[in-house]
Design a protein around this motif. Structure first.
Motif, PDB file in Angstrom:
ATOM      1  N   HIS A  30     -52.159   4.738  15.518  1.00  0.00           N
ATOM      2  CA  HIS A  30     -52.825   2.392  14.849  1.00  0.00           C
ATOM      3  C   HIS A  30     -53.984   3.173  13.979  1.00  0.00           C
ATOM      4  CE1 HIS A  30     -55.186   4.385  18.905  1.00  0.00           C
ATOM      5  NE2 HIS A  30     -56.150   4.183  17.820  1.00  0.00           N
ATOM      6  N   HIS A  55     -56.880   3.020  13.199  1.00  0.00           N
ATOM      7  CA  HIS A  55     -58.787   2.901  13.990  1.00  0.00           C
ATOM      8  C   HIS A  55     -58.579   4.573  12.810  1.00  0.00           C
ATOM      9  CE1 HIS A  55     -58.830   0.676  17.456  1.00  0.00           C
ATOM     10  NE2 HIS A  55     -58.920   0.094  16.410  1.00  0.00           N
ATOM     11  N   ASP A  57     -60.109   8.243  13.572  1.00  0.00           N
ATOM     12  CA  ASP A  57     -60.196   8.923  14.570  1.00  0.00           C
ATOM     13  C   ASP A  57     -58.513   9.332  14.602  1.00  0.00           C
ATOM     14  OD1 ASP A  57     -59.670   6.718  16.176  1.00  0.00           O
ATOM     15  OD2 ASP A  57     -60.371   7.743  18.161  1.00  0.00           O
ATOM     16  N   HIS A  58     -57.347   8.557  14.778  1.00  0.00           N
ATOM     17  CA  HIS A  58     -56.307   8.841  14.754  1.00  0.00           C
ATOM     18  C   HIS A  58     -55.606   8.940  12.997  1.00  0.00           C
ATOM     19  CE1 HIS A  58     -55.500   7.603  18.906  1.00  0.00           C
ATOM     20  NE2 HIS A  58     -56.938   7.328  18.824  1.00  0.00           N
ATOM     21  N   HIS A  67     -54.335  -2.842  21.620  1.00  0.00           N
ATOM     22  CA  HIS A  67     -55.720  -1.637  20.971  1.00  0.00           C
ATOM     23  C   HIS A  67     -55.707  -2.324  19.302  1.00  0.00           C
ATOM     24  CE1 HIS A  67     -58.580   1.292  21.417  1.00  0.00           C
ATOM     25  NE2 HIS A  67     -57.359   1.492  20.196  1.00  0.00           N
ATOM     26  N   ASP A  79     -53.345   4.905  21.850  1.00  0.00           N
ATOM     27  CA  ASP A  79     -55.148   4.075  22.848  1.00  0.00           C
ATOM     28  C   ASP A  79     -54.220   3.450  23.355  1.00  0.00           C
ATOM     29  OD1 ASP A  79     -56.706   6.686  21.556  1.00  0.00           O
ATOM     30  OD2 ASP A  79     -57.474   4.999  20.327  1.00  0.00           O
ATOM     31  N   GLU A  98     -64.186   4.654  22.151  1.00  0.00           N
ATOM     32  CA  GLU A  98     -64.122   4.498  20.357  1.00  0.00           C
ATOM     33  C   GLU A  98     -65.345   4.329  19.887  1.00  0.00           C
ATOM     34  OE1 GLU A  98     -60.800   4.481  18.100  1.00  0.00           O
ATOM     35  OE2 GLU A  98     -59.479   4.631  19.644  1.00  0.00           O
TER      36      GLU A  98
HETATM   37 ZN   LIG Z   1     -58.399   3.638  19.265  1.00  0.00          ZN
END
Ligand SMILES: [Zn+2]
Length: 331
Positions: free
Chosen positions: A71, A73, A75-76, A167, A186, A278
């Protein structure tokens, strides 16, 4: 730092400095001619250094590597904008890819936060210090769109894409039926609860999330490889726990509104919090931001169930208990 989970499937823990999540799990499926990396890290030096060291140890070359991102976000996703080469495929779902390409997303979030009562004086710092804003990705990266039931074959493994919105709008898991493993991103975490937030009025993320939990419940999964923290096995039990968690949360929001009408920021300030998934660096405004997003998601969900009503007062959304409320057995 590197752990072999199954033959040629490795986990690298990429640190997220100052973040309560501590680290993100990046998974490397090593093969020839091409390897695959699932999720990457923030676009910052601390993440890049650990990723490069790990790939060096595994003998994986970036020029021979494709990526699957569960996804959008940061951090990914964000580090992939530095890792991908001209020959790399970066697989991402359609809704998240569309959001990635859309300008003005941060402005929309600010406008929503304002509507939901987020303190004006903290709005700009909330965005400025948001990890997605600080350590985001390049906008011009070509993406390869993946959809439900698409397959990605690497060596002896055949991964099936499973759409699990909630998410994020397009969150996607990867299921490998032969070894019964699920890369859950997540969507399902073992030690912490995935954060479900809303910053827009045009969708109902908590409803989508609960539907996505129902959807994956029947998958025959023995081992879950999540985006954060520990790998775990009690798959269906964990899904039930997450469902109960949101049911309890919904009841909590209703009991807060029992004491009077409130905006989402006020509701969030009365909800109980342990860790806020998150979240960004440990600056004071971050927990408020993520908590408010989660409160909005619950309020939109309860409104869709006719348990809560929303009024607009001077451009601000105020929530109250609905006057004629049905009695649901499950929130
Ligand atoms: Zn996430």
């Amino acid at each position: 730092m590197i752990k072999e989970i199954l033959p040629n499937i490795f986990k690298i823990e990429i640190p997220l400095p100052g973040n309560p999540l501590k680290a993100i799990n990046s998974y490397v499926i090593r093969d020839s001619p091409r390897s695959l990396i699932i999720d990457t890290g923030l676009n910052r030096k601390e993440c890049m250094d650990v990723m490069q060291a790990g790939l060096g140890e595994l003998g994986v070359q970036l020029k021979d590597t494709d990526f699957f991102i569960t996804h959008l976000h940061a951090d990914h996703f964000a580090l992939v904008s530095r890792l991908a080469t001209d020959t790399s495929h970066v697989h991402l779902n359609q809704p998240d890819a569309e959001r990635h390409a859309r300008p003005g997303v941060w402005d929309e979030m600010v406008a929503q936060a304002r509507v939901h009562g987020f303190p004006e004086r903290e709005l700009q710092s909330a965005i400025r210090d948001h990890p997605g804003f600080r350590y985001g990705s390049r906008l011009d990266m070509p993406l390869s769109i993946v959809r439900q039931d698409d397959t990605i074959e690497i060596g002896e493994y055949r991964f099936i894409c499973i759409e699990t919105p909630g998410h994020t709008r397009g969150h996607m898991c990867l299921f490998e039926p032969t070894n019964k493993i699920l890369f859950s991103g997540d969507h399902i975490l073992g030690d912490i609860t995935p954060n479900i937030q809303s910053w827009s009025d045009d969708w109902n993320p908590l409803r989508e999330y609960l539907l996505s939990l129902d959807k994956v419940y029947e998958l025959d999964v023995e081992v879950v490889l999540p985006g954060h923290r520990s790998i775990f096995k009690n798959y269906r039990e964990r899904i039930r726990e997450l469902q109960r968690h949101h049911s309890t949360r919904a009841e909590e929001v209703l009991s807060i509104l029992q004491k009077g009408s409130k905006n989402a920021f006020q509701v969030a300030s009365q909800m109980s919090w342990d860790i806020i998934c998150e979240s960004g660096d440990l600056f004071p405004v971050a927990p408020k931001w993520f908590a408010t997003g989660e409160a909005i998601a619950h309020l939109i969900y309860l409104e869709s169930k006719n348990l809560v009503s929303r009024d607009q007062v001077k451009g601000r959304a105020i929530y109250s208990l609905a006057k004629l409320r049905p009695k649901p057995t499950r929130y």
